[in-house]
Design an enzyme around this catalytic site. Structure first.
Site, PDB file in Angstrom:
ATOM      1  N   TYR A  36     -40.429 -18.885  16.083  1.00 29.40           N
ATOM      2  CA  TYR A  36     -40.950 -18.434  14.788  1.00 29.40           C
ATOM      3  C   TYR A  36     -40.466 -19.408  13.704  1.00 29.40           C
ATOM      4  O   TYR A  36     -39.671 -20.304  13.970  1.00 29.40           O
ATOM      5  CB  TYR A  36     -40.487 -17.010  14.478  1.00 29.40           C
ATOM      6  CG  TYR A  36     -41.052 -15.949  15.411  1.00 29.40           C
ATOM      7  CD1 TYR A  36     -42.422 -15.884  15.685  1.00 29.40           C
ATOM      8  CD2 TYR A  36     -40.227 -15.010  16.001  1.00 29.40           C
ATOM      9  CE1 TYR A  36     -42.947 -14.908  16.523  1.00 29.40           C
ATOM     10  CE2 TYR A  36     -40.749 -14.021  16.852  1.00 29.40           C
ATOM     11  CZ  TYR A  36     -42.099 -13.983  17.103  1.00 29.40           C
ATOM     12  OH  TYR A  36     -42.604 -13.018  17.936  1.00 29.40           O
ATOM     13  N   ARG A  84     -31.122 -13.023  15.140  1.00 32.79           N
ATOM     14  CA  ARG A  84     -31.583 -13.289  16.508  1.00 32.79           C
ATOM     15  C   ARG A  84     -31.783 -14.792  16.673  1.00 32.79           C
ATOM     16  O   ARG A  84     -32.426 -15.432  15.858  1.00 32.79           O
ATOM     17  CB  ARG A  84     -32.896 -12.562  16.780  1.00 32.79           C
ATOM     18  CG  ARG A  84     -33.341 -12.739  18.221  1.00 32.79           C
ATOM     19  CD  ARG A  84     -34.224 -11.608  18.675  1.00 32.79           C
ATOM     20  NE  ARG A  84     -33.690 -11.067  19.901  1.00 32.79           N
ATOM     21  CZ  ARG A  84     -34.447 -10.609  20.898  1.00 32.79           C
ATOM     22  NH1 ARG A  84     -35.739 -10.599  20.795  1.00 32.79           N
ATOM     23  NH2 ARG A  84     -33.896 -10.143  21.979  1.00 32.79           N
ATOM     24  N   GLY A 177     -35.149  -3.872  26.393  1.00 29.36           N
ATOM     25  CA  GLY A 177     -36.550  -3.792  25.982  1.00 29.36           C
ATOM     26  C   GLY A 177     -37.397  -3.080  27.014  1.00 29.36           C
ATOM     27  O   GLY A 177     -37.714  -1.889  26.887  1.00 29.36           O
ATOM     28  N   ARG A 178     -37.706  -3.792  28.084  1.00 32.57           N
ATOM     29  CA  ARG A 178     -38.660  -3.263  29.065  1.00 32.57           C
ATOM     30  C   ARG A 178     -38.167  -2.004  29.758  1.00 32.57           C
ATOM     31  O   ARG A 178     -38.983  -1.155  30.135  1.00 32.57           O
ATOM     32  CB  ARG A 178     -39.007  -4.356  30.075  1.00 32.57           C
ATOM     33  CG  ARG A 178     -39.943  -5.391  29.464  1.00 32.57           C
ATOM     34  CD  ARG A 178     -39.998  -6.641  30.277  1.00 32.57           C
ATOM     35  NE  ARG A 178     -38.727  -7.361  30.232  1.00 32.57           N
ATOM     36  CZ  ARG A 178     -38.508  -8.513  30.845  1.00 32.57           C
ATOM     37  NH1 ARG A 178     -39.470  -9.064  31.544  1.00 32.57           N
ATOM     38  NH2 ARG A 178     -37.341  -9.115  30.746  1.00 32.57           N
TER      39      ARG A 178
END
Ligand SMILES: Cc1cc2nc3c(=O)[nH]c(=O)nc-3n(C[C@H](O)[C@H](O)[C@H](O)COP(=O)(O)O)c2cc1C
Length: 243
Positions: A36, A84, A177-178
């Protein structure tokens, strides 16, 4: 990006910070990973600038730190901020684990409370080395070399993994997360299975104990077909007699 663009984007980060504070969030994280915008300043693979924002790691960190400072000034002092990062780019000539220690130190010096340690997603032909808890070594390094609080993330599978990472001092927090996509009640279930008291939403409280599954777990299965065969245990389930 021109200087004017940089000011504009910084102001947008500040506006987002103010909204997050008004909304009452407990933690604010600045995303400087995964290719990003701010990550693209930090990685030498994507930052090709010739000015004071390009070149050395100190220069490449300059704009992300300017944004961080502006946000920190607006975020309540008593509330934590994390950052992050992609600790490595998984690509020749990209960010290295040593660089990430320097990156963590820089943000910590500017008032970051924790580093949320991810990796890669900087260039499409990266060569990541996947595996269970595969990013934890980078959180470990930052925590134990730079002395900065870390959040480990990435293919952390179950609460045994979480407990091992925390107990070994490899990170201060784990983020999953997952596992939460697989089981949205992951946290509640992990707490229940380890007998940790956690308040469940009222509507779900009756499900707050793991249902019996093994043959030895009580209550005993009811296998009799004939009603009444086990006397009082089933009598109460009979419908009330009609007169
Ligand atoms: C559906 C999905 C969407 C995600 N979106 C983002 C994202 O927008 N930004 C980001 O930094 N990470 C994103 N991630 C990565 C997660 O933050 C996390 O690092 C990753 O899933 C590894 O942790 P896990 O193995 O526990 O899932 C996403 C992951 C998933 C599964």
């Amino acid at each position: 990006m021109s200087r004017a663009d940089m000011e504009l984007v910084k102001d947008q980060f500040v506006a987002a910070t103010q909204m997050a504070a008004r909304a009452g969030f407990d933690l604010l994280e600045l995303h400087c990973a995964h290719g990003y915008l701010l990550a693209s300043f930090i990685s030498p693979l994507t930052n090709l600038r010739q000015d004071e924002y390009g070149g050395t790691l100190d220069n490449r960190l300059r704009y992300p730190l300017e944004v961080f400072d502006a946000m920190r000034a607006q975020w309540p002092a008593g509330k934590p901020m994390s950052v992050r990062i992609s600790a490595v780019d998984w690509y020749e000539g990209g960010l290295s684990a040593e660089d990430s220690v320097q990156v963590a130190r820089a943000f910590a010096t500017h008032g970051a409370d924790a580093m949320d340690v991810s990796t890669g997603q900087t260039v499409v032909d990266e060569q990541p080395s996947f595996g269970r808890s595969y990013q934890t070594p980078f959180a470990d390094r930052i925590r134990n070399v730079a002395g900065v609080v870390t959040i480990a993330v990435g293919a952390i599978s179950g609460y045994d993994d979480v407990n091992s990472i925390i107990l070994a001092g490899r990170a201060d927090l784990c983020a999953l997360g997952r596992a939460h996509l697989y089981d949205p009640y992951w946290t509640l279930h992990a707490a229940a299975e380890q007998d940790v008291a956690l308040s469940w939403p009222v509507q779900f409280q009756r499900g707050s104990r793991k249902p019996p599954s093994g043959r030895a777990d009580g209550p005993r299965p009811r296998l009799e077909l004939i009603r009444g065969a086990t006397k009082s245990r089933h009598r109460r389930w009979r419908p009330a007699p009609s007169h």
